[in-house]
Each structure stands twice: as structure tokens, then as C-alpha cells.
Scaffold this motif. Structure first.
Motif, PDB file in Angstrom:
ATOM      1  N   VAL A   1     -13.769  -5.233 -11.362  1.00 33.68           N
ATOM      2  CA  VAL A   1     -12.590  -4.672 -10.702  1.00 33.68           C
ATOM      3  C   VAL A   1     -11.758  -5.728  -9.981  1.00 33.68           C
ATOM      4  CG1 VAL A   1     -11.814  -3.125  -8.855  1.00 33.68           C
ATOM      5  CG2 VAL A   1     -13.506  -2.336 -10.525  1.00 33.68           C
ATOM      6  N   PRO A   2     -12.342  -6.637  -9.171  1.00 34.42           N
ATOM      7  CA  PRO A   2     -11.509  -7.646  -8.513  1.00 34.42           C
ATOM      8  C   PRO A   2     -10.735  -8.517  -9.493  1.00 34.42           C
ATOM      9  CG  PRO A   2     -13.690  -7.561  -7.496  1.00 34.42           C
ATOM     10  CD  PRO A   2     -13.757  -6.743  -8.751  1.00 34.42           C
ATOM     11  N   PHE A   3     -11.322  -8.799 -10.652  1.00 35.27           N
ATOM     12  CA  PHE A   3     -10.652  -9.636 -11.655  1.00 35.27           C
ATOM     13  C   PHE A   3      -9.594  -8.843 -12.419  1.00 35.27           C
ATOM     14  CE2 PHE A   3     -15.051 -11.055 -11.097  1.00 35.27           C
ATOM     15  CZ  PHE A   3     -14.837 -12.346 -10.642  1.00 35.27           C
ATOM     16  N   LEU A   4      -9.930  -7.598 -12.767  1.00 33.74           N
ATOM     17  CA  LEU A   4      -8.965  -6.764 -13.473  1.00 33.74           C
ATOM     18  C   LEU A   4      -7.761  -6.442 -12.593  1.00 33.74           C
ATOM     19  CD1 LEU A   4     -11.393  -4.226 -15.230  1.00 33.74           C
ATOM     20  CD2 LEU A   4     -10.126  -6.084 -16.303  1.00 33.74           C
ATOM     21  N   SER A   5      -8.004  -6.354 -11.264  1.00 34.38           N
ATOM     22  CA  SER A   5      -6.921  -6.017 -10.334  1.00 34.38           C
ATOM     23  C   SER A   5      -5.845  -7.094 -10.284  1.00 34.38           C
ATOM     24  CB  SER A   5      -7.492  -5.795  -8.930  1.00 34.38           C
ATOM     25  OG  SER A   5      -8.364  -4.678  -8.921  1.00 34.38           O
ATOM     26  N   LYS A   6      -6.174  -8.296 -10.754  1.00 28.22           N
ATOM     27  CA  LYS A   6      -5.186  -9.372 -10.771  1.00 28.22           C
ATOM     28  C   LYS A   6      -4.199  -9.223 -11.928  1.00 28.22           C
ATOM     29  CE  LYS A   6      -8.355 -12.671  -8.586  1.00 28.22           C
ATOM     30  NZ  LYS A   6      -9.095 -13.956  -8.726  1.00 28.22           N
TER      31      LYS A   6
ATOM     32  N   LEU B   1     -12.600  -1.685   9.366  1.00 28.69           N
ATOM     33  CA  LEU B   1     -12.888  -2.290  10.673  1.00 28.69           C
ATOM     34  C   LEU B   1     -13.512  -3.672  10.532  1.00 28.69           C
ATOM     35  CD1 LEU B   1     -14.377   0.846  12.487  1.00 28.69           C
ATOM     36  CD2 LEU B   1     -12.033  -0.038  12.622  1.00 28.69           C
ATOM     37  N   LEU B   2     -14.002  -3.990   9.346  1.00 32.92           N
ATOM     38  CA  LEU B   2     -14.582  -5.310   9.102  1.00 32.92           C
ATOM     39  C   LEU B   2     -13.509  -6.353   8.842  1.00 32.92           C
ATOM     40  CD1 LEU B   2     -17.575  -4.352   6.765  1.00 32.92           C
ATOM     41  CD2 LEU B   2     -17.681  -4.972   9.183  1.00 32.92           C
ATOM     42  N   THR B   3     -12.436  -5.960   8.161  1.00 30.12           N
ATOM     43  CA  THR B   3     -11.356  -6.890   7.836  1.00 30.12           C
ATOM     44  C   THR B   3     -10.099  -6.111   7.483  1.00 30.12           C
ATOM     45  OG1 THR B   3     -10.618  -8.628   6.319  1.00 30.12           O
ATOM     46  CG2 THR B   3     -12.104  -6.984   5.427  1.00 30.12           C
ATOM     47  N   ARG B   4      -8.944  -6.715   7.761  1.00 25.25           N
ATOM     48  CA  ARG B   4      -7.680  -6.087   7.384  1.00 25.25           C
ATOM     49  C   ARG B   4      -7.195  -6.597   6.024  1.00 25.25           C
ATOM     50  NH1 ARG B   4      -4.383  -3.105   9.895  1.00 25.25           N
ATOM     51  NH2 ARG B   4      -5.313  -3.446  11.935  1.00 25.25           N
ATOM     52  N   ASP B   5      -7.798  -7.640   5.540  1.00 29.46           N
ATOM     53  CA  ASP B   5      -7.416  -8.252   4.266  1.00 29.46           C
ATOM     54  C   ASP B   5      -7.793  -7.316   3.118  1.00 29.46           C
ATOM     55  OD1 ASP B   5      -7.471  -9.795   1.841  1.00 29.46           O
ATOM     56  OD2 ASP B   5      -7.350 -11.584   3.085  1.00 29.46           O
ATOM     57  N   ILE B   6      -6.780  -6.820   2.382  1.00 30.48           N
ATOM     58  CA  ILE B   6      -7.030  -5.862   1.303  1.00 30.48           C
ATOM     59  C   ILE B   6      -7.859  -6.500   0.192  1.00 30.48           C
ATOM     60  CG2 ILE B   6      -5.962  -4.464  -0.508  1.00 30.48           C
ATOM     61  CD1 ILE B   6      -3.632  -3.953   1.338  1.00 30.48           C
ATOM     62  N   ASP B   7      -7.579  -7.759  -0.143  1.00 28.38           N
ATOM     63  CA  ASP B   7      -8.345  -8.434  -1.183  1.00 28.38           C
ATOM     64  C   ASP B   7      -9.811  -8.582  -0.775  1.00 28.38           C
ATOM     65  OD1 ASP B   7      -6.129  -8.704  -2.818  1.00 28.38           O
ATOM     66  OD2 ASP B   7      -5.565 -10.642  -1.954  1.00 28.38           O
ATOM     67  N   GLU B   8     -10.026  -8.866   0.508  1.00 26.44           N
ATOM     68  CA  GLU B   8     -11.406  -8.981   0.988  1.00 26.44           C
ATOM     69  C   GLU B   8     -12.119  -7.635   0.934  1.00 26.44           C
ATOM     70  OE1 GLU B   8     -14.862 -10.832   2.586  1.00 26.44           O
ATOM     71  OE2 GLU B   8     -13.086 -11.556   1.516  1.00 26.44           O
ATOM     72  N   ARG B   9     -11.380  -6.564   1.177  1.00 29.12           N
ATOM     73  CA  ARG B   9     -11.973  -5.223   1.075  1.00 29.12           C
ATOM     74  C   ARG B   9     -12.404  -4.933  -0.361  1.00 29.12           C
ATOM     75  NH1 ARG B   9      -7.606  -1.545   4.432  1.00 29.12           N
ATOM     76  NH2 ARG B   9      -7.675  -2.714   6.404  1.00 29.12           N
ATOM     77  N   VAL B  10     -11.579  -5.374  -1.314  1.00 32.70           N
ATOM     78  CA  VAL B  10     -11.942  -5.181  -2.723  1.00 32.70           C
ATOM     79  C   VAL B  10     -13.238  -5.923  -3.037  1.00 32.70           C
ATOM     80  CG1 VAL B  10     -11.258  -5.625  -5.102  1.00 32.70           C
ATOM     81  CG2 VAL B  10      -9.569  -4.788  -3.468  1.00 32.70           C
ATOM     82  N   VAL B  11     -13.358  -7.147  -2.507  1.00 33.37           N
ATOM     83  CA  VAL B  11     -14.566  -7.938  -2.714  1.00 33.37           C
ATOM     84  C   VAL B  11     -15.770  -7.248  -2.072  1.00 33.37           C
ATOM     85  CG1 VAL B  11     -15.713 -10.117  -2.183  1.00 33.37           C
ATOM     86  CG2 VAL B  11     -13.321 -10.117  -2.914  1.00 33.37           C
TER      87      VAL B  11
ATOM     88  N   PRO C   1      -4.643  -7.590  15.528  1.00 34.50           N
ATOM     89  CA  PRO C   1      -5.245  -8.623  14.709  1.00 34.50           C
ATOM     90  C   PRO C   1      -5.897  -9.697  15.561  1.00 34.50           C
ATOM     91  CG  PRO C   1      -2.868  -8.860  14.719  1.00 34.50           C
ATOM     92  CD  PRO C   1      -3.162  -7.589  15.440  1.00 34.50           C
ATOM     93  N   LYS C   2      -7.085 -10.077  15.212  1.00 35.84           N
ATOM     94  CA  LYS C   2      -7.790 -11.148  15.897  1.00 35.84           C
ATOM     95  C   LYS C   2      -8.255 -12.098  14.826  1.00 35.84           C
ATOM     96  CE  LYS C   2     -11.428 -11.945  19.316  1.00 35.84           C
ATOM     97  NZ  LYS C   2     -12.579 -11.360  20.044  1.00 35.84           N
ATOM     98  N   ASP C   3      -9.546 -12.010  14.453  1.00 34.09           N
ATOM     99  CA  ASP C   3     -10.010 -12.737  13.286  1.00 34.09           C
ATOM    100  C   ASP C   3     -10.210 -11.746  12.159  1.00 34.09           C
ATOM    101  OD1 ASP C   3     -13.554 -12.971  14.124  1.00 34.09           O
ATOM    102  OD2 ASP C   3     -12.083 -11.418  14.528  1.00 34.09           O
ATOM    103  N   SER C   4      -9.406 -10.670  12.205  1.00 36.33           N
ATOM    104  CA  SER C   4      -9.580  -9.567  11.272  1.00 36.33           C
ATOM    105  C   SER C   4      -9.143  -9.893   9.855  1.00 36.33           C
ATOM    106  CB  SER C   4      -8.815  -8.335  11.768  1.00 36.33           C
ATOM    107  OG  SER C   4      -7.445  -8.631  11.920  1.00 36.33           O
ATOM    108  N   ASP C   5      -8.390 -10.985   9.696  1.00 36.80           N
ATOM    109  CA  ASP C   5      -7.916 -11.337   8.364  1.00 36.80           C
ATOM    110  C   ASP C   5      -8.776 -12.402   7.692  1.00 36.80           C
ATOM    111  OD1 ASP C   5      -5.682  -9.602   8.422  1.00 36.80           O
ATOM    112  OD2 ASP C   5      -4.608 -11.032   9.666  1.00 36.80           O
ATOM    113  N   THR C   6      -9.837 -12.846   8.378  1.00 34.38           N
ATOM    114  CA  THR C   6     -10.684 -13.889   7.817  1.00 34.38           C
ATOM    115  C   THR C   6     -11.609 -13.329   6.753  1.00 34.38           C
ATOM    116  OG1 THR C   6     -12.366 -13.537   9.515  1.00 34.38           O
ATOM    117  CG2 THR C   6     -10.650 -15.161   9.988  1.00 34.38           C
ATOM    118  N   LYS C   7     -12.088 -14.211   5.879  1.00 32.01           N
ATOM    119  CA  LYS C   7     -13.066 -13.814   4.867  1.00 32.01           C
ATOM    120  C   LYS C   7     -14.438 -13.676   5.524  1.00 32.01           C
ATOM    121  CE  LYS C   7      -9.852 -14.312   1.762  1.00 32.01           C
ATOM    122  NZ  LYS C   7      -9.212 -13.144   1.124  1.00 32.01           N
TER     123      LYS C   7
END
Length: 450
Positions: A291-296, A145-155, A8-14
Motif C-alpha cells: 500500500v505505501p508503494f502503490l499510494s505513490k 496522536l502518534l504523528t501528524r505526518d500522513i505518510d508516516e501514518r500510512v507506514v 505541533p511539537k515533534d508531531s511531524d517527526t518519523k
């Protein structure tokens, strides 16, 4: 292949707006060409190039089966790649120019004998398909590889689906009108100039995205044999579920889009409605962006099941609607919202399936799993979807550019409706077993991060 341990580096950033936009338009760039292929290639071969319908369908099947083999090859190459641009990203730059040229040649349609035309179409289709896989595989492989944040991947995936469906809307709405405009009565010339414009535009868009994306998730690699990398597949049930569902989804969706032009031209008797209905297909975005809203509030499995049921019900409505344009439109809207939402969920699920393989086996094979789970399904599924309707229509006596008999009209209807319903149903069944693995995702992600 290689074992990958993420640091992890800045991999969790938006990601920034420009990066989200760049990722979203990548699929749009590819769809400018691929959507023409998936929706109009069979029609182009039979009614424009004047190939026998059985030969055209066989080209689609053989080319796709051959092309499907290259999906794991591209995935393997991505897993072995280490460059200053990253692992997946450089392929966008390396392949876009040859892909643009091959796409143009594919729709060039030179004046040749029937046998020579068949060979020419087969060769150009295979080459274009191979290069498209080389561009499409890193598009999905780059997501984790762009981000490790699952929510960001959904976006990000919503951006991708929005870009993709915007391009699909444009292509489907304007292809036939633009062919008529450029060709002035000669569809062969019309398709030729259409593809020149679409392919070059897609090339420019891809290069733009290449320069504005960055692979944030750094990896430490350890070389291992290819046979060992297959262990990332062993026991990876979430990947197997996604693979089976996505394979049949592509059969259903391509079957529906490929036969739409035949259905409205000959069965309904109004070719202009093809562009109208395809334009209305933009309703797929309603499901995708939700999908991002329904996933909540709901699990992805619940959303997935409902969306595939909508695709099935929508096609049933169209079948029983006969020639009623109003009923056909209702079924088309319901079916497209459902199928679009289902596709949006696939790419996120593939990314989490890659992490499941890492957690279970200690081996990350993002390129291979992504290639098989997305590009392979797309290619081979689309090939089957091109072969099945051509075979049915050939057996029922279809003759291009002629009034069809009652028997041939039945063949067109069965291809458009029944086969689509069956394929969407087969895509739904494996999702019924997805709940257990979805509930493990956050635990697996946290474990890998540690």
C-alpha cells in the motif's frame, strides 16, 4: 466530549523502529484472541460445546449488538481522558489483565446443562467483547496522536497490518493442530489450554507496546457536551463512506472465515485443509505492505476499488471451482490479497476523516469517530456474520458432527460463497464516491496545522 486544537511539537517527526514495531505488534496481540473468536467461535459453540446451531448464532448476534453499543462509549471515554500516559495509550495498560482473564474463561467450557451453557457462553462472550473494544479502540485512536505526518501514518498502518496478519496466519494455521495436541482427542480441553497460552502471550505483548509508545501530538482541550461532539459526524461524508464500507467488509470477511471450517470439514470432506488454507492467508501481507508503494502511483480510492474487486472475484472463483483444491487455492489467494489490502486502507481513512470533521466543524472527536468507524463495524458486522450462516445452516438442516445431507451442504456453500460475495460488493459501492474527499486531505491537514 471535547473540542481539540492540536499543537505541533515533534508531531511531524518519523517514529523510531521500536515504536513502529510496538504499534505493529499491538494488533498482533489482540488477534491472538480475536482471530480464534472470529474464525472458530461458532464452530466451538456448535461442535465442541454442543450448543444448538440456532442458539449459537443468536448468541453471536445478540452479544455483538450489545457489544457494539460500547464502541462509542469507549470512544467518548478516550476523548475525555487526560493522564500522564496520554489519552488513548493508558487503556492498553488498564484493560489488558481483565481482558486476558475473560478470554480464558470464554473458552473454559465448564460442564453445565444446555441452558446453563448457553447463558455462560453469552455472558463470557459479551464481557470479552466489551473489553476487546476497550483495547481495540485506542489502537486506532492513538494513530493521529502518534504523528501528524500522513505518510508516516500510512507506514505505521502497514506495520500494524503486517503484525495483525502475521498473528492471523499463526492462529489460523496452528489453532486446530494445537487444539488436537493439547486435547489429545478432547477438543474442549484443547481449546481451553490454547486460549490460556494465546491470551497470556497477548497480554505480555500489549504491556511491552504500552511502554514503548508515546503520544506526540499535544492537544489543547475545551469541554463541550456530547450532543455537540456529534457535530463532528454531521456532513462528514468521508467518515460515512468508510463506515458503510468497513461494516460490510467485516460481514464479508467474518462470514468467510467463520464458515471456512464447515466448508472444508463437510462440503470438501477434509478438515486438515482448514489449516493449510488459513496458512496461505499470509498472502494478505503482500497487499498490505504494498500500500505505501502503490499510494505513490495510485490514489487510495483506486487501490481500494481494485482490492475489493479482487476479494469478490476470488470468492466467485472458489464457488465455481467446486471441490477442485487447485482452483479453490487460486480463488483463496486472490480473495485474501484483495480483502487484506482493503482493510489496510480503512484505518488511514478513518484518521483523515477525523481531521475532515475538525476542519468542517471545528470539533475533533477522534475517540468517538474511531470507535464507530472501526470497533463498532467490527463488532456488529461480525455479529451479523455469525448469525447469518447459523440461520442458513439451521434452515438447511445442519447437524453438528454428522454426515450432512445434500440440502445442508448447499446451506454451507451458500453461507461461505454467496453471502460473502454480496457483502464484499456492498463494501465496494460507497468507495466509488470517495475520490472527492481524498483529494482534499492535504489541504485540510495544512489548514489544521496553521
Amino acid at each position: 466530549m471535547e473540542s481539540v486544537v492540536s499543537k505541533p511539537k515533534d508531531s511531524d517527526t518519523k517514529l523510531s523502529f521500536i515504536e513502529r514495531f510496538s504499534y505493529g505488534q499491538l494488533d498482533a496481540a489482540g488477534q491472538l484472541v480475536f482471530c480464534v473468536i472470529s474464525s472458530y467461535l461458532l464452530y466451538f459453540y456448535t461442535d465442541v460445546v454442543q450448543l444448538p446451531v440456532a442458539a449459537a448464532g443468536l448468541i453471536l448476534l445478540v452479544a455483538r449488538l450489545f457489544d457494539g453499543i460500547d464502541a462509542p462509549v469507549w470512544g467518548t471515554l478516550i476523548d475525555l481522558t487526560h493522564s500522564k500516559y496520554g489519552r488513548a495509550r493508558p487503556y492498553l495498560l488498564w484493560l489488558i489483565l481483565p481482558f486476558t482473564l475473560s478470554a480464558i474463561l470464554m473458552f473454559w467450557s465448564p460442564n453445565l446443562s444446555v441452558n446453563a451453557r448457553i447463558i455462560y457462553c453469552g455472558i463470557t462472550y459479551v464481557i470479552t467483547g466489551i473489553l476487546y473494544t476497550g483495547l481495540n479502540t485506542p489502537l486506532t485512536a492513538i494513530l493521529p496522536l502518534l504523528t501528524r505526518d500522513i505518510d508516516e501514518r500510512v507506514v505505521l498502518n502497514s506495520w500494524r497490518m503486517t503484525g495483525s496478519q502475521t498473528a492471523v496466519l499463526f492462529v489460523n494455521a496452528f489453532t486446530l493442530p494445537l487444539v488436537a495436541f493439547f486435547g489429545q482427542g478432547n477438543d474442549k480441553i484443547g481449546f481451553r489450554y490454547l486460549m490460556i497460552i494465546f491470551a497470556i502471550t497477548g497480554c505480555i505483548m500489549t504491556i511491552f507496546s504500552f511502554y514503548h509508545l508515546r503520544e506526540r501530538v499535544e492537544v489543547k482541550t475545551e469541554k463541550i457536551h456530547f450532543k455537540d461532539s456529534i457535530k463532528a459526524l454531521k456532513g462528514n461524508w468521508p467518515w460515512i463512506i468508510v463506515f458503510i464500507s468497513n461494516f460490510f467488509w467485516w460481514i464479508a470477511n467474518t462470514e468467510r472465515s467463520t464458515t471456512l471450517v464447515y466448508y472444508f470439514t463437510y462440503y470438501i470432506g477434509d478438515k486438515l485443509l482448514v489449516s493449510v488454507f488459513n496458512a496461505v492467508g499470509i498472502v494478505q501481507l503482500l497487499g498490505m505492505i504494498s500500500v505505501p508503494f502503490l499510494s505513490k502511483k495510485f490514489t487510495r480510492q483506486q487501490i481500494w476499488i481494485v482490492s475489493l474487486l479482487m476479494a469478490i472475484i476470488g470468492q466467485i472463483i472458489m464457488w465455481i471451482g467446486g471441490k477442485s483444491i487447485a482452483i479453490l487455492m487460486i480463488g483463496w489467494i486472490i480473495g485474501n490479497i484483495g480483502s487484506g489490502t482493503a482493510l489496510s486502507l480503512v484505518f488511514v481513512a478513518v484518521g483523515t476523516a477525523v481531521e475532515y470533521g475538525t476542519w468542517k466543524t471545528g470539533i475533533t472527536s477522534a475517540g468517538l469517530l474511531t470507535a464507530l468507524g472501526t470497533s463498532f463495524c467490527l463488532k456488529v458486522g461480525s455479529g451479523v456474520a455469525g448469525f447469518v450462516p447459523s440461520t442458513i445452516m439451521d434452515k438447511f438442516g445442519y447437524v453438528a458432527n454428522h454426515a450432512q445431507t445434500a440440502k445442508s451442504l448447499l446451506g454451507i456453500s451458500l453461507s461461505f460463497n454467496l453471502v460473502t460475495i454480496i457483502a464484499f460488493t456492498l463494501a465496494l459501492i460507497p468507495i466509488l464516491f470517495y475520490k472527492k474527499f481524498e483529494s482534499m486531505e492535504k489541504m485540510i491537514s495544512q489548514t489544521i496545522n496553521k
